[in-house]
Design a protein around this motif. Structure first.
Motif, mmCIF file in Angstrom:
data_model
loop_
_atom_site.group_PDB
_atom_site.id
_atom_site.type_symbol
_atom_site.label_atom_id
_atom_site.label_comp_id
_atom_site.label_asym_id
_atom_site.label_seq_id
_atom_site.Cartn_x
_atom_site.Cartn_y
_atom_site.Cartn_z
ATOM 1 N N LYS A 262 0.829 -1.194 0.000
ATOM 2 C CA LYS A 262 0.000 0.000 0.000
ATOM 3 C C LYS A 262 0.871 1.253 0.000
ATOM 4 C CE LYS A 262 -3.764 2.290 2.472
ATOM 5 N NZ LYS A 262 -4.685 2.230 3.642
ATOM 6 N N ALA A 263 1.985 1.198 0.737
ATOM 7 C CA ALA A 263 2.876 2.350 0.791
ATOM 8 C C ALA A 263 3.536 2.618 -0.547
ATOM 9 C CB ALA A 263 3.950 2.122 1.855
ATOM 10 N N LEU A 264 3.710 1.557 -1.348
ATOM 11 C CA LEU A 264 4.407 1.699 -2.622
ATOM 12 C C LEU A 264 3.472 1.696 -3.819
ATOM 13 C CD1 LEU A 264 7.499 -0.627 -1.989
ATOM 14 C CD2 LEU A 264 7.387 1.855 -1.840
ATOM 15 N N ILE A 271 7.903 7.501 -6.900
ATOM 16 C CA ILE A 271 8.712 8.632 -7.360
ATOM 17 C C ILE A 271 9.128 9.492 -6.177
ATOM 18 C CG2 ILE A 271 8.651 10.784 -8.695
ATOM 19 C CD1 ILE A 271 6.735 9.303 -10.635
ATOM 20 N N ARG A 272 8.191 9.761 -5.274
ATOM 21 C CA ARG A 272 8.486 10.583 -4.106
ATOM 22 C C ARG A 272 9.555 9.923 -3.233
ATOM 23 N NH1 ARG A 272 3.906 10.266 -1.867
ATOM 24 N NH2 ARG A 272 2.939 11.809 -3.234
ATOM 25 N N LEU A 273 9.442 8.605 -3.052
ATOM 26 C CA LEU A 273 10.405 7.883 -2.226
ATOM 27 C C LEU A 273 11.814 7.978 -2.801
ATOM 28 C CD1 LEU A 273 11.066 5.921 0.109
ATOM 29 C CD2 LEU A 273 10.502 4.047 -1.452
ATOM 30 N N LEU A 274 11.958 7.677 -4.098
ATOM 31 C CA LEU A 274 13.295 7.689 -4.697
ATOM 32 C C LEU A 274 13.851 9.103 -4.804
ATOM 33 C CD1 LEU A 274 12.676 4.707 -5.304
ATOM 34 C CD2 LEU A 274 13.880 5.006 -7.462
ATOM 35 N N THR A 275 12.990 10.076 -5.085
ATOM 36 C CA THR A 275 13.458 11.453 -5.186
ATOM 37 C C THR A 275 13.937 11.966 -3.834
ATOM 38 O OG1 THR A 275 11.919 11.879 -7.002
ATOM 39 C CG2 THR A 275 12.853 13.791 -5.890
ATOM 40 N N GLU A 276 13.243 11.580 -2.779
ATOM 41 C CA GLU A 276 13.618 12.028 -1.440
ATOM 42 C C GLU A 276 14.892 11.358 -0.956
ATOM 43 O OE1 GLU A 276 11.601 12.505 3.020
ATOM 44 O OE2 GLU A 276 10.367 12.031 1.262
ATOM 45 N N LEU A 298 7.822 0.941 6.953
ATOM 46 C CA LEU A 298 8.935 1.410 6.136
ATOM 47 C C LEU A 298 10.169 1.734 6.975
ATOM 48 C CD1 LEU A 298 7.179 3.702 3.496
ATOM 49 C CD2 LEU A 298 8.036 1.393 3.215
ATOM 50 N N LYS A 299 9.997 1.936 8.251
ATOM 51 C CA LYS A 299 11.141 2.219 9.114
ATOM 52 C C LYS A 299 12.035 0.998 9.274
ATOM 53 C CE LYS A 299 8.801 5.858 11.703
ATOM 54 N NZ LYS A 299 9.554 6.916 10.996
ATOM 55 N N ILE A 320 17.341 -0.560 -5.071
ATOM 56 C CA ILE A 320 16.868 -1.815 -4.487
ATOM 57 C C ILE A 320 16.244 -1.471 -3.149
ATOM 58 C CG2 ILE A 320 17.622 -3.957 -3.384
ATOM 59 C CD1 ILE A 320 19.685 -4.208 -5.668
ATOM 60 N N VAL A 321 15.030 -1.959 -2.912
ATOM 61 C CA VAL A 321 14.319 -1.716 -1.658
ATOM 62 C C VAL A 321 13.967 -3.052 -1.038
ATOM 63 C CG1 VAL A 321 12.239 -0.768 -0.601
ATOM 64 C CG2 VAL A 321 13.384 0.493 -2.429
#
Length: 348
Positions: A262-264, A271-276, A298-299, A320-321
């Motif tokens: 859901k978070a992804l 995009i927001r995650l990788l940009t940040e 996510l923590k 990679i996540v």
């Protein structure tokens, strides 16, 4: 300067706990570390060192009778000891090269899908690639085709041989010779420019002397106002390997998988995650342990990523996540190698 707790026996004990936990996914006890000790330290000595590491915030104990687990601080230290400029192990290098063989002759979407797939195979986690928006791409060639009823087809070729076309509706007719002249002007004067910078420069030229510019600039103005250098799509996202997360011990509970997905979900979130996490083009590879975001899950995850460039421009971000418990040395080397792979191919 590293703190004293990370020197000598303390550092060796911490590294042993992290490596063992990465392999097993279980809390690590003093006897396990004692058996690995090159100095022959007893379990009692290891327990004392573990208590110091816990006080320093590098280890935690899930409950009194259990062994210790690495914290985010421990993983950050461990990752800082890895060098992204070192080549990956032979197995990962072969996988990367075989997985990307021949893709530079294929459509760009195939290339980026293949990269995310290779990242997923290497890490057994999520492989993510975000391509920069069209406005950030570089003009290679543009061509206009006159259609009926004041409609024009704009065919634009950008880096990585990416081809896009769109139909624009004009307010007044422009002949095909005028369109050809406008295309020649753009190709001769702006090849190698970002699209948004081309638009800005054209606006500057029009504002200098509204009466002086010729038919070519008049045609370009009308085409630009109708969106000839714009594309409605924003950055594009390619994700592979969601099924890898199901087998991770950290994701044993179905609710955890649902929370992560859901978070992804939705490309805006990715995009927001990788940009940040991967902020500045050209910066070294980034390692983020404890990802930003509202879901608490996510923590407990980490991101290892970098930008990649093609033909002198930022082409996108790759990462990679996965759970914070990942083989950082292997993954960091592999991500760094994939990022450099583009430049290597361009030089060849």
């Amino acid at each position: 300067m590293p703190s004293k707790v990370l020197e000598g026996r303390s550092r060796g004990t911490l590294m042993a706990v992290i490596r063992t936990h990465i392999l097993t996914g279980e809390p690590v006890g003093s006897r396990t570390v004692s058996r690995q000790s090159k100095e022959g330290l007893s379990p009692a000595s290891i327990r004392n060192i573990m208590m110091e590491l816990e006080e320093e915030g590098y280890l935690e104990q899930p409950h009194t009778s259990a062994g210790r687990l690495p914290t985010e601080k421990a993983y950050r230290f461990y990752a800082s000891q890895c060098d992204a400029t070192h080549p990956p192990h032979k197995a990962e290098e072969h996988l990367i090269r075989s997985g990307l063989e021949g893709v530079f002759e294929m459509p760009e979407e195939v290339l980026l899908e293949r990269i995310s797939h290779v990242l997923s195979l290497i890490s057994h986690n999520l492989g993510i690639v975000v391509r920069e928006p069209m406005a950030k791409t570089i003009l290679e060639h543009i061509h206009f085709v006159r259609l009926a009823e004041r409609r024009i087809m704009v065919v634009l070729v950008s880096t990585l041989s990416r081809v896009s076309d769109q139909i624009v509706q004009l307010e007044r007719e422009i002949s095909q010779p005028e369109l050809d002249a406008a295309a020649r002007y753009l190709n001769e004067h702006f090849r190698g420019w970002e699209l948004e910078k081309i638009r800005a420069e054209l606006v500057t030229q029009w504002s200098r002397d509204r009466e002086a510019y010729d038919s070519v600039l008049r045609a370009l103005r009308q085409l630009s106002e109708q969106g000839m250098l714009e594309e409605p799509s924003s950055a594009e996202v390619f994700v592979e390997g969601a099924s890898n997360l199901v087998v991770q011990p950290e994701m044993a509970e179905p609710a955890r998988i649902q929370e992560l997905l859901k978070a992804l979900e939705g490309k805006e979130n990715v995009i927001r995650l990788l940009t940040e996490c991967i902020r500045v083009p050209g910066d070294p590879l980034q390692v983020v342990v404890g990802l930003p975001g509202k879901p608490s899950l996510l923590k407990n995850f980490a991101l290892i990523g970098a930008t990649f460039s093609w033909k002198g421009r930022l082409a996108g971000r790759l990462a990679i996540v996965g759970p914070a418990r990942m083989p950082y040395d292997r993954v960091i080397r592999s991500v760094g190698y994939v990022s450099r792979f583009f430049q290597e191919q361009e030089l060849n």
